[in-house]
Design an enzyme around this catalytic site. Structure first.
Site, PDB file in Angstrom:
ATOM      1  N   LYS A 189       6.042  23.899   4.778  1.00  0.00           N
ATOM      2  CA  LYS A 189       6.343  24.033   3.350  1.00  0.00           C
ATOM      3  C   LYS A 189       5.095  23.731   2.537  1.00  0.00           C
ATOM      4  CE  LYS A 189       7.783  21.285   0.140  1.00  0.00           C
ATOM      5  NZ  LYS A 189       7.073  21.867  -1.050  1.00  0.00           N
ATOM      6  N   GLU A 264      -0.437  11.312   5.569  1.00  0.00           N
ATOM      7  CA  GLU A 264      -1.766  11.161   4.966  1.00  0.00           C
ATOM      8  C   GLU A 264      -1.531  11.093   3.464  1.00  0.00           C
ATOM      9  OE1 GLU A 264      -4.615  11.726   2.746  1.00  0.00           O
ATOM     10  OE2 GLU A 264      -4.839  13.759   3.545  1.00  0.00           O
ATOM     11  N   CYS A 299      -7.843  13.541  -2.165  1.00  0.00           N
ATOM     12  CA  CYS A 299      -7.250  12.258  -1.787  1.00  0.00           C
ATOM     13  C   CYS A 299      -8.307  11.237  -1.377  1.00  0.00           C
ATOM     14  CB  CYS A 299      -6.240  12.449  -0.663  1.00  0.00           C
ATOM     15  SG  CYS A 299      -6.896  13.276   0.798  1.00  0.00           S
ATOM     16  N   GLU A 397      -4.802   5.229  -8.089  1.00  0.00           N
ATOM     17  CA  GLU A 397      -5.333   6.570  -7.855  1.00  0.00           C
ATOM     18  C   GLU A 397      -5.147   7.414  -9.110  1.00  0.00           C
ATOM     19  OE1 GLU A 397      -5.291   9.813  -4.262  1.00  0.00           O
ATOM     20  OE2 GLU A 397      -3.359   8.953  -4.848  1.00  0.00           O
TER      21      GLU A 397
END
Length: 495
Positions: A189, A264, A299, A397
């Site tokens: 997906k 992850e 990331c 983040e």
């Protein structure tokens, strides 16, 4: 490579499938709902993505199971899988222009990065696993005379993969390649913002000789991802995305069939620069690339710069000059160093975090929107100084072109500050001392530590983290562990 006008002309004529790919063909659910996709670089609608419902997901999982059970792929000679992977890598390269257009038109990524980095990188990953397939050996255990005990990796069966929008084609093959090379079937997906490159890749996989139904792609949003996490027919699932959503997949596994999960997730990577660094200019250039590439939507972006106080002012000045080279521009211009943010809502979220840094006393360089060809989804490279290491901007983040600079006065302080994070995905370290490089790298909490470099990446190296950045690894032979289980077989022929 094409010129800007040639890419614009190609984009104007470009069409690509936006329906799920199941059992070797493009399909959609009866009366399928659709999602209007907006080009983030123009703000204009581009196409309607057909959303898969539960029935289509069930169909994809069922066909993947049947194909796994029939053995045409799962039990074929490894050389057959190698041959198909090598052909698929060649087809990916032959179709580099349409794949790059999928990436850039869907995400606003600079076309030079899509065309010169992401698409070739996907082919490289396929070739690496193709060459590894016949070099994955089993083991024997020391169990005494007259007995043979073997240990081999066995494919789990049906693998689910859920990937983000920032590197659609590369992240797809980071997960699909190791899963398929072991003999598993896959249901992938992609993010609803960036599905078309994965759809094209799945069609190319059939052309390359991977049997129909072995590699399926279903299109949809968070509800479809949840359904995959809870699906009892999926034996293992690999996810790349936020830490918050990663935790949900652990819950989905617990509430369904205890499927294997690899994650992850987020990052707030530190880039530690010591005063003994031999080439501060190269360190500054690399630091800029480590945070401003792809508008910081990475990331493992080096979003915290820890710099020794005695060189902090000098280094920040160098960094400001380097940042000017990452001013975003039109994604279809091959000279553009960085494209757009993924959309208006994400742009606003990043700007809100920059504003929060100002309220906390930060001094901000850049940090404003830029209008490109009538669209303002672009943010200038941003450097923030003067914040406490406990500030929100220094810890959370951002997923944008925002660098927080924190000075340190000793090696111990640098290590403590670098490790004082809920994340542990990547870190960079700059020093002219070989002994310090070994000493500090060993103590930095990160899945990858790049010494005198940033964000080192290679198919032979495992990529992933720990703490809030997740567990499991993409790339390298370590990724095989996400999609296989060790199986022990005891042969007793004693008289």
């Amino acid at each position: 490579m094409k010129t800007k006008s040639e890419w614009i002309d190609a984009a104007a004529r470009f069409q690509a499938e936006a329906r799920s790919f199941v059992d070797g063909r493009f399909v959609s659910s009866p009366n399928a709902a659709t999602l209007e996709h907006v080009n983030p670089a123009t703000g204009l609608p581009q196409y309607a993505l057909a959303l898969a419902d539960d029935d289509l997901l069930n169909r994809a999982v069922d066909v993947a199971r049947r194909r796994f059970d029939d053995g045409a792929w799962s039990r074929c000679h490894p050389s057959k899988r190698r041959e198909a992977f090598l052909k698929l890598a060649a087809l990916i390269e032959e179709n580099s222009e349409p794949l790059a257009l999928c990436e850039t038109l869907d995400t606003g990524k600079a076309i030079r990065d899509s065309f010169l980095r992401d698409v070739p990188g996907s082919a490289t990953t396929l070739r690496w696993y193709a060459e590894a397939v016949d070099k994955i050996y089993g083991e024997t255990a020391p169990v005494g005379p007259g007995v043979l005990a073997t240990i081999n990796l066995q494919p789990v069966g049906v693998v689910g993969a859920v990937i983000p929008w920032n590197f659609p084609i590369e992240t797809a093959f980071w997960k699909v390649a190791p899963a398929l090379i072991l003999g598993n079937s896959v249901v992938l997906k992609p993010d609803e913002k960036s599905s078309r490159s994965a759809l094209l890749a799945a069609a190319l996989a059939v052309e390359a000789g991977i049997p129909e139904g072995v590699f399926n792609v279903v299109t949809g949003g968070a509800d479809l991802g949840r359904a995959m996490g809870l699906h009892p027919g999926i034996d293992a699932l690999s996810f790349t995305g936020s830490t918050e959503v990663g935790k949900k997949f652990l819950e989905y596994s617990a509430h369904s069939n205890l499927k294997m999960i690899s994650l992850e997730c987020g990052g707030k990577s530190a880039n530690v620069v010591f005063a003994d660094t031999a080439d501060l200019d190269r360190a500054a250039s690399s630091a800029a690339a480590g945070i401003f590439f792809h508008q910081g939507q990475v990331c493992s972006a080096n979003s915290r710069l820890l710099v020794e106080d005695k060189i902090a002012d000098e280094f920040v000045e160098k960094l400001r000059k380097e940042a000017l080279g990452y001013s975003p521009g039109a994604p279809l211009d091959p000279e553009t160093p960085a494209g757009t943010m993924i959309g208006t809502s994400h742009r606003d979220a990043v700007l809100a975090k920059i504003a929060g840094g100002k309220r906390e006393g930060g001094r901000v360089f850049g940090g404003v929107t830029k209008t490109v060809e009538g669209c303002d989804n672009f943010i200038e490279p941003t450097i923030v100084t003067g914040l406490a290491e406990t500030s929100e901007l220094a810890r959370e983040e951002v997923f944008g072109p925002v660098l927080c600079v924190l000075p340190f006065n000793s090696e111990e302080a640098a290590i403590r500050m670098a490790n004082d994070s809920p994340y542990a995905l990547a870190a960079s370290l700059w020093t002219g001392s070989f002994s310090r490089a070994h000493r500090v790298a060993a103590r930095l909490q990160a899945g990858t530590v790049s010494v005198n470099a940033v964000d080192a990446l290679d198919p032979a190296l495992p990529f992933g983290g720990f703490k809030g950045s997740g567990f499991g690894r993409d790339l390298s032979l370590y990724a095989l562990r996400n999609y296989a289980q060790p199986k022990a077989v005891w042969f007793d022929f004693r008289d």
